[in-house]
Design an enzyme around this catalytic site. Structure first.
Site, PDB file in Angstrom:
ATOM      1  N   ASP A  40       0.989  -1.221   0.007  1.00 23.54           N
ATOM      2  CA  ASP A  40      -0.026  -0.051  -0.008  1.00 23.54           C
ATOM      3  C   ASP A  40       0.960   1.257  -0.087  1.00 23.54           C
ATOM      4  OD1 ASP A  40      -1.816  -1.795   0.043  1.00 23.54           O
ATOM      5  OD2 ASP A  40      -2.998  -1.087   2.215  1.00 23.54           O
ATOM      6  N   ASP A  92       0.920   4.221  -2.706  1.00 24.60           N
ATOM      7  CA  ASP A  92       0.916   5.569  -2.505  1.00 24.60           C
ATOM      8  C   ASP A  92       1.950   6.514  -2.839  1.00 24.60           C
ATOM      9  OD1 ASP A  92      -1.596   4.857  -1.171  1.00 24.60           O
ATOM     10  OD2 ASP A  92      -0.648   4.974   0.991  1.00 24.60           O
ATOM     11  N   SER A 110     -34.211  -8.034 -20.398  1.00 28.50           N
ATOM     12  CA  SER A 110     -33.888  -9.232 -18.977  1.00 28.50           C
ATOM     13  C   SER A 110     -33.865 -10.616 -19.829  1.00 28.50           C
ATOM     14  CB  SER A 110     -35.055  -8.699 -18.174  1.00 28.50           C
ATOM     15  OG  SER A 110     -36.294  -8.875 -18.934  1.00 28.50           O
ATOM     16  N   GLU A 113     -22.450 -19.247 -16.739  1.00 27.77           N
ATOM     17  CA  GLU A 113     -21.795 -18.037 -15.913  1.00 27.77           C
ATOM     18  C   GLU A 113     -22.762 -17.824 -15.107  1.00 27.77           C
ATOM     19  OE1 GLU A 113     -20.992 -15.186 -18.900  1.00 27.77           O
ATOM     20  OE2 GLU A 113     -22.881 -13.876 -18.454  1.00 27.77           O
ATOM     21  N   LYS A 153     -25.210 -15.499 -12.441  1.00 31.26           N
ATOM     22  CA  LYS A 153     -26.164 -14.327 -12.394  1.00 31.26           C
ATOM     23  C   LYS A 153     -26.056 -13.599 -11.274  1.00 31.26           C
ATOM     24  CE  LYS A 153     -30.922 -13.063 -13.887  1.00 31.26           C
ATOM     25  NZ  LYS A 153     -31.067 -12.150 -12.990  1.00 31.26           N
ATOM     26  N   ASP A 203     -26.332 -11.030  -8.419  1.00 31.98           N
ATOM     27  CA  ASP A 203     -27.378 -10.112  -7.897  1.00 31.98           C
ATOM     28  C   ASP A 203     -27.063  -8.935  -7.479  1.00 31.98           C
ATOM     29  OD1 ASP A 203     -30.044  -9.933  -6.823  1.00 31.98           O
ATOM     30  OD2 ASP A 203     -29.703 -11.113  -5.353  1.00 31.98           O
ATOM     31  N   ARG A 205     -30.110   0.866 -15.162  1.00 26.15           N
ATOM     32  CA  ARG A 205     -30.900   0.240 -16.270  1.00 26.15           C
ATOM     33  C   ARG A 205     -32.048   1.094 -16.627  1.00 26.15           C
ATOM     34  NH1 ARG A 205     -34.990  -3.219 -17.044  1.00 26.15           N
ATOM     35  NH2 ARG A 205     -34.880  -4.966 -18.395  1.00 26.15           N
ATOM     36  N   GLU A 264     -23.020  -5.471 -13.484  1.00 33.64           N
ATOM     37  CA  GLU A 264     -23.836  -5.310 -12.270  1.00 33.64           C
ATOM     38  C   GLU A 264     -22.829  -4.577 -11.225  1.00 33.64           C
ATOM     39  OE1 GLU A 264     -27.192  -6.964 -11.331  1.00 33.64           O
ATOM     40  OE2 GLU A 264     -26.707  -6.894 -13.556  1.00 33.64           O
ATOM     41  N   TYR A 273     -20.409  -8.590 -17.934  1.00 32.79           N
ATOM     42  CA  TYR A 273     -20.693  -9.727 -18.421  1.00 32.79           C
ATOM     43  C   TYR A 273     -21.072  -9.906 -19.914  1.00 32.79           C
ATOM     44  CZ  TYR A 273     -25.060  -8.014 -16.988  1.00 32.79           C
ATOM     45  OH  TYR A 273     -26.349  -7.399 -16.647  1.00 32.79           O
ATOM     46  N   LYS A 277     -25.775 -18.926 -21.987  1.00 33.31           N
ATOM     47  CA  LYS A 277     -25.729 -18.071 -23.340  1.00 33.31           C
ATOM     48  C   LYS A 277     -25.182 -18.912 -24.530  1.00 33.31           C
ATOM     49  CE  LYS A 277     -25.112 -13.848 -20.505  1.00 33.31           C
ATOM     50  NZ  LYS A 277     -24.015 -12.934 -20.248  1.00 33.31           N
ATOM     51  N   LYS A 298     -32.562 -20.787 -12.900  1.00 37.70           N
ATOM     52  CA  LYS A 298     -32.724 -20.746 -11.538  1.00 37.70           C
ATOM     53  C   LYS A 298     -33.678 -21.867 -10.833  1.00 37.70           C
ATOM     54  CE  LYS A 298     -33.692 -15.757 -11.398  1.00 37.70           C
ATOM     55  NZ  LYS A 298     -34.224 -14.515 -10.556  1.00 37.70           N
ATOM     56  N   CYS A 353     -70.676 -20.683   5.454  1.00 36.48           N
ATOM     57  CA  CYS A 353     -69.632 -21.118   6.166  1.00 36.48           C
ATOM     58  C   CYS A 353     -69.624 -22.796   6.027  1.00 36.48           C
ATOM     59  CB  CYS A 353     -69.801 -20.945   7.643  1.00 36.48           C
ATOM     60  SG  CYS A 353     -68.747 -21.773   8.767  1.00 36.48           S
ATOM     61  N   CYS A 363     -70.716 -24.587   9.793  1.00 38.24           N
ATOM     62  CA  CYS A 363     -71.900 -24.493  10.271  1.00 38.24           C
ATOM     63  C   CYS A 363     -73.063 -24.116   8.903  1.00 38.24           C
ATOM     64  CB  CYS A 363     -71.959 -23.640  11.391  1.00 38.24           C
ATOM     65  SG  CYS A 363     -72.103 -21.779  10.845  1.00 38.24           S
ATOM     66  N   CYS A 399     -67.552 -16.031   9.119  1.00 39.51           N
ATOM     67  CA  CYS A 399     -68.862 -16.569   9.694  1.00 39.51           C
ATOM     68  C   CYS A 399     -68.847 -15.973  10.931  1.00 39.51           C
ATOM     69  CB  CYS A 399     -68.672 -18.320   9.873  1.00 39.51           C
ATOM     70  SG  CYS A 399     -69.787 -19.029  11.196  1.00 39.51           S
ATOM     71  N   CYS A 402     -70.621 -21.608  15.886  1.00 44.50           N
ATOM     72  CA  CYS A 402     -70.100 -22.570  14.733  1.00 44.50           C
ATOM     73  C   CYS A 402     -69.206 -23.261  15.318  1.00 44.50           C
ATOM     74  CB  CYS A 402     -69.437 -21.493  13.774  1.00 44.50           C
ATOM     75  SG  CYS A 402     -68.535 -22.250  12.567  1.00 44.50           S
TER      76      CYS A 402
HETATM   77  S1  IVH Z   1     -27.057 -11.065 -19.743  1.00 45.46           S
HETATM   78  C1  IVH Z   1     -29.159  -9.883 -23.222  1.00 45.46           C
HETATM   79  N1  IVH Z   1     -25.750 -11.868 -17.925  1.00 45.46           N
HETATM   80  O1  IVH Z   1     -29.930 -10.246 -15.089  1.00 45.46           O
HETATM   81  C2  IVH Z   1     -28.686 -10.424 -22.099  1.00 45.46           C
HETATM   82  N2  IVH Z   1     -27.546 -10.650 -17.338  1.00 45.46           N
HETATM   83  O2  IVH Z   1     -32.731 -10.825 -15.764  1.00 45.46           O
HETATM   84  C3  IVH Z   1     -28.914  -9.419 -21.036  1.00 45.46           C
HETATM   85  N3  IVH Z   1     -27.518 -10.101 -14.916  1.00 45.46           N
HETATM   86  O3  IVH Z   1     -30.828  -7.210 -16.589  1.00 45.46           O
HETATM   87  C4  IVH Z   1     -28.269  -9.986 -19.727  1.00 45.46           C
HETATM   88  N4  IVH Z   1     -25.773 -11.434 -13.971  1.00 45.46           N
HETATM   89  O4  IVH Z   1     -28.921  -7.075 -14.942  1.00 45.46           O
HETATM   90  C5  IVH Z   1     -26.731 -11.429 -18.065  1.00 45.46           C
HETATM   91  N5  IVH Z   1     -23.940 -12.817 -16.219  1.00 45.46           N
HETATM   92  C6  IVH Z   1     -25.250 -12.229 -16.577  1.00 45.46           C
HETATM   93  C7  IVH Z   1     -25.893 -11.649 -15.636  1.00 45.46           C
HETATM   94  C8  IVH Z   1     -27.117 -10.694 -15.982  1.00 45.46           C
HETATM   95  C9  IVH Z   1     -26.774 -10.738 -13.935  1.00 45.46           C
HETATM   96  C10 IVH Z   1     -28.776  -9.446 -14.791  1.00 45.46           C
HETATM   97  C11 IVH Z   1     -28.721  -8.419 -15.836  1.00 45.46           C
HETATM   98  C12 IVH Z   1     -30.298  -8.370 -16.507  1.00 45.46           C
HETATM   99  C13 IVH Z   1     -31.055  -9.290 -15.611  1.00 45.46           C
HETATM  100  C14 IVH Z   1     -31.794 -10.182 -16.430  1.00 45.46           C
END
Ligand code: IVH
Length: 749
Positions: free
Chosen positions: A39, A43, A88, A119, A121, A123, A142, A180, A232, A296, A320, A416, A419, A440, A445
């Site tokens: 570090d 710096d 989405s 890959e 997803k 959150d 978004r 994300e 992603y 994908k 999921k 009911c 009764c 009721c 009853c």
């Molecule tokens: S691909 C054209 N890849 O999930 C494809 N989305 O329900 C567009 N998300 O709005 C999304 N991880 O915000 C993709 N590895 C991932 C993701 C991902 C999280 C989110 C993304 C999207 C939502 C879709």
């Protein structure tokens, strides 16, 4: 005014060198977690760049690492249009539906080569970031998918996101990136501690914390929030193309952009599904929380040929599995209607038995008709159910692609089911609106009778072990008991021979069980008044109100005639009258002077009365949770036939009158002493009743509902509307560890 000197070539070369070095070490530290510099050494080079830019301001560029946090707080965010819309994903829940997805693609493209990238997803909160000629130029939320908020200043503060792309040659003219933003759980906890100390609103989960931080108008505040990011995919591009999603991820990584640390290339949807499970098993290794996986199609040309299905890409799906979220799928066989203790009709789903989180589930309450309608639940549906922690299981949603047309819509009965009496929707006090619940209203009853007996005998009531739902049903069915008081007239013989089965398949309760129930009933005779009040289930009376009633009255007869309760009602009436006579009030302002003088006189008298009453009510000690609505409802109940009968039977009972329970002596040094506290959600170490007892022992006042009088909300897991309300009211929220540390403090460690 002197103009700053032009930077010599030497200085500008050194600045460029330093910037590149800082970007490299930043990437090693933040994205790869393999720092090469200490570090201190980092710096040193950073400070050297700061010094150079101070000496030669002309050297400062917007993508200089010294320029991450800049600018004044914004008034509002500018709306900007995404170049490519932010889409989405369609959701799949099992291998079967994934197979249908692959078959669908093959139908459209018979020569389809099923190579996929799997890959995580992430959150977090979706973001889009533009790089123009290699420099970060724009960051957007978004929004609605077409337009979002310009949060460039906040995204620039995230150290994971390079201000300049690392490119060997000429950078692409445009790269619109999709990813994300997220926060690690440990950082959320630290942030909450800090917010709590400053009396500010805390965040219930990392996603809220992230989105709250990205919406800060002051980038200096966002910079303190330890946000992170991962990318992603790409949206629009100019000057760069990717033949596959794999090439895209690799290219992003080479440009020093953070990408998911784990992804797989596979052939065939079955292999993809297996890798998705692998990713899910590794979720603890990611810095972010995952919300399933994304599968994908790898080949870009194939993706382009497939294009979109209305709103979602046809070349990718979110995967999921319900059990990843404490959920399970099952078949809803039937919906039956139960009548509760207070006469409320509740629809209950009978499902094919599933094992979830340690228990077999075959019946799930659906609460009311509105919920069934909202979730469009039909008899015969495949449903996703959830049971998180110790909460009761619930139907989360219907798997509608499993419908075959044979499902039936459910309607609530018009009478009911127990009764046969009429069912009504009560008017809500004051308005034209009605309650959601159907009721009721027949006090005789049999279903209500059985449920009142069950409630009386439950652990939260007088704890008559062995007397549960079925025994209560049978006692009523066989005409042996209609009310809890009848239990005290049961003979050993009657109980022992009680048939819990059917005529053809009898199953008697037995001597031993009869013995146990009779012993528990004898004990119940000497249970304190508070327990009785609770067990009898007086209207709207819960645990805390039962405690308040028992602490301020000595008998039930006294409660039925209570002057203390009457005073609470009178006090509210006087307040109302005062509003009416207020000579300065809207309705009275225009009246003639004589009338207004009369009103002023009345007002003065009422004010005296109010002060006197307020003093008396405070001295009565019922506490603020005893509002006028509750007080008048209770008094009104004791004026009804049912109320009079209850009092008569209670008084006739041979009860050893134990002294009124006094609340335990409070610990005056406790940080909880004198505080008004609400508990919600599931706690790990305490049942709800235990938590209440522990809090009361600290001198806290425990209430059921959050209001602006609440000092603390103790929120366990799965906290719902009370948590939201507390957040809006700015009530201090404590999680279980915070509660325990307060209790520890009180104990003096
Ligand atoms: S691909 C054209 N890849 O999930 C494809 N989305 O329900 C567009 N998300 O709005 C999304 N991880 O915000 C993709 N590895 C991932 C993701 C991902 C999280 C989110 C993304 C999207 C939502 C879709």
């Amino acid at each position: 005014m002197t103009t700053p000197p032009d930077p010599p070539a030497r200085a500008s070369a050194r600045a460029a060198e330093l910037r590149q070095s800082i970007a490299k070490h930043n990437h090693l530290y933040h994205n790869l977690a393999t720092p090469e510099l200490s570090d201190r050494d980092f710096d040193l080079i950073y400070d050297e760049l700061v010094a150079l830019e101070l000496a030669y301001p002309a050297l400062v560029t917007t993508d200089s690492p010294t320029q991450r946090v800049g600018g004044e707080p914004l008034k509002e965010f500018r709306r900007v249009r995404h170049i490519a819309p932010m889409l989405s994903l369609e959701k799949k829940e099992d291998l079967h539906t994934l197979t249908l997805f692959e078959a669908d693609v093959r139908r459209k493209l018979p020569d389809f080569n099923p190579e996929y990238i799997v890959e995580p997803k992430i959150d977090g909160v979706s973001i889009s970031v533009h790089y123009v000629d290699g420099s970060l130029s724009l960051g957007v939320t978004r929004g609605d998918g077409d337009e979002g908020d310009d949060i460039t200043a906040n995204l620039r503060t995230i150290p994971d996101i390079p201000l300049r792309l690392a490119c060997a040659g000429k950078p692409p003219a445009l790269l619109e990136l999709r990813g994300e933003a997220f926060m690690m759980e440990a950082d959320r906890i630290a942030l909450n501690e800090d917010l709590r100390a400053r009396g500010e609103k805390t965040f219930a989960n990392t996603r809220n914390a992230t989105s709250g931080s990205l919406k800060q108008l002051d980038p200096r505040l966002a910079a303190k929030r330890r946000l992170r990011a991962v990318f992603y995919s790409v949206g629009a591009t100019d000057g760069i193309d990717f033949a596959s999603h794999e090439a895209e991820l690799e290219s992003l990584r080479r440009m020093h952009l953070p990408v998911p640390g784990l992804w797989f290339k596979v052939v065939g949807i079955t292999a993809a599904e297996a890798k998705a499970r692998t990713i899910k098993e590794q979720e603890g290794e990611f810095p972010f929380e995952i919300d399933g996986c994304v599968i994908k199609i790898n080949d870009t040309a194939t993706c382009a040929r497939l294009g979109l299905k209305t709103n979602v890409p046809a070349y990718a799906v979110a995967y999921k599995r319900p059990e990843w979220f404490g959920e399970a799928t099952t078949k809803l066989k039937n919906i039956v209607v139960q009548v509760g203790r207070t006469g409320v009709l509740s629809p209950v789903a009978e499902v094919e038995t599933v094992f979830l989180e340690g228990t077999n589930i075959s019946r799930i309450t659906l609460h009311n008709a509105e919920e069934i309608k909202r979730k469009d639940i039909r008899i015969g549906d495949t449903v996703v159910i959830k049971r998180a922690g110790r909460v009761i299981p619930a139907v989360v949603r219907v798997v509608d692609d499993r419908r075959d047309g044979s499902e039936r819509i459910f309607t609530m009965p018009e009478s009911c089911p127990a009764c046969g009496g009429p069912v009504v929707q009560r008017n809500l006090s004051g308005g034209a609106a009605t309650e959601v619940a159907l009721r009721c209203e027949n006090p005789n009853c049999p279903a209500q009778q059985a449920r009142r007996i069950e409630y009386f005998a439950a652990r939260s009531g007088l704890n008559i072990e062995g007397l549960g739902e079925i025994v209560a049903d049978k006692l009523v069915e066989r005409n042996l008991a209609q009310s809890p008081f009848d239990l005290f007239n049961l003979t050993r013989e009657q109980l022992a021979t009680l048939n819990l089965g059917t005529v053809t398949e009898p199953r008697v309760f037995g001597e031993k069980n009869a013995e146990r129930v009779l012993a528990a009933l004898t004990q119940a005779r000497s249970a304190p008044l508070q327990k009785w009040i609770q067990a009898l289930g007086l209207p709207s009376v819960g645990e805390s109100t039962a405690i308040a009633l028992a602490a301020t009255h000595t008998t039930l007869a006294e409660i039925a005639q209570s002057e203390k309760l009457a005073r609470v009602v009178t006090l509210a009436d006087v307040k109302e009258e005062l509003k009416q006579v207020n000579p300065r009030g809207k309705a009275n302002r225009a009246r003639d002077p004589a009338t207004r003088a009369g009103l002023a006189e009345k007002e003065a008298a009422l004010k005296d009365k109010l002060t006197r009453l307020q003093g008396e009510v405070a001295a009565d000690g019922l506490g603020s949770e005893f509002g006028p609505a509750l007080a008048s409802e209770l008094l009104a109940y004791f004026a009804t036939d049912a109320g009079k009968e209850l009092l008569r039977r209670f008084t006739a009972l041979d009860r050893t009158d134990v002294a009124t329970d006094k609340p335990p002596p409070a610990n005056p040094d406790s940080p909880l002493a004198g505080k008004t506290v609400v508990v919600t959600g599931t706690l790990q170490h305490y049942s709800r009743g235990e938590a209440h007892a522990v809090l009361r022992a600290q001198g806290a006042k425990v209430t059921d509902n959050v209001s602006n009088k609440t000092d603390f909300l103790i929120a366990g897991s799965d906290a719902g509307s009370k948590l939201t309300k507390a957040q809006t009211l700015g009530v201090t929220i404590l999680d279980e560890p915070a509660l325990q540390s307060m209790l520890g403090q009180a104990a003096g460690d």
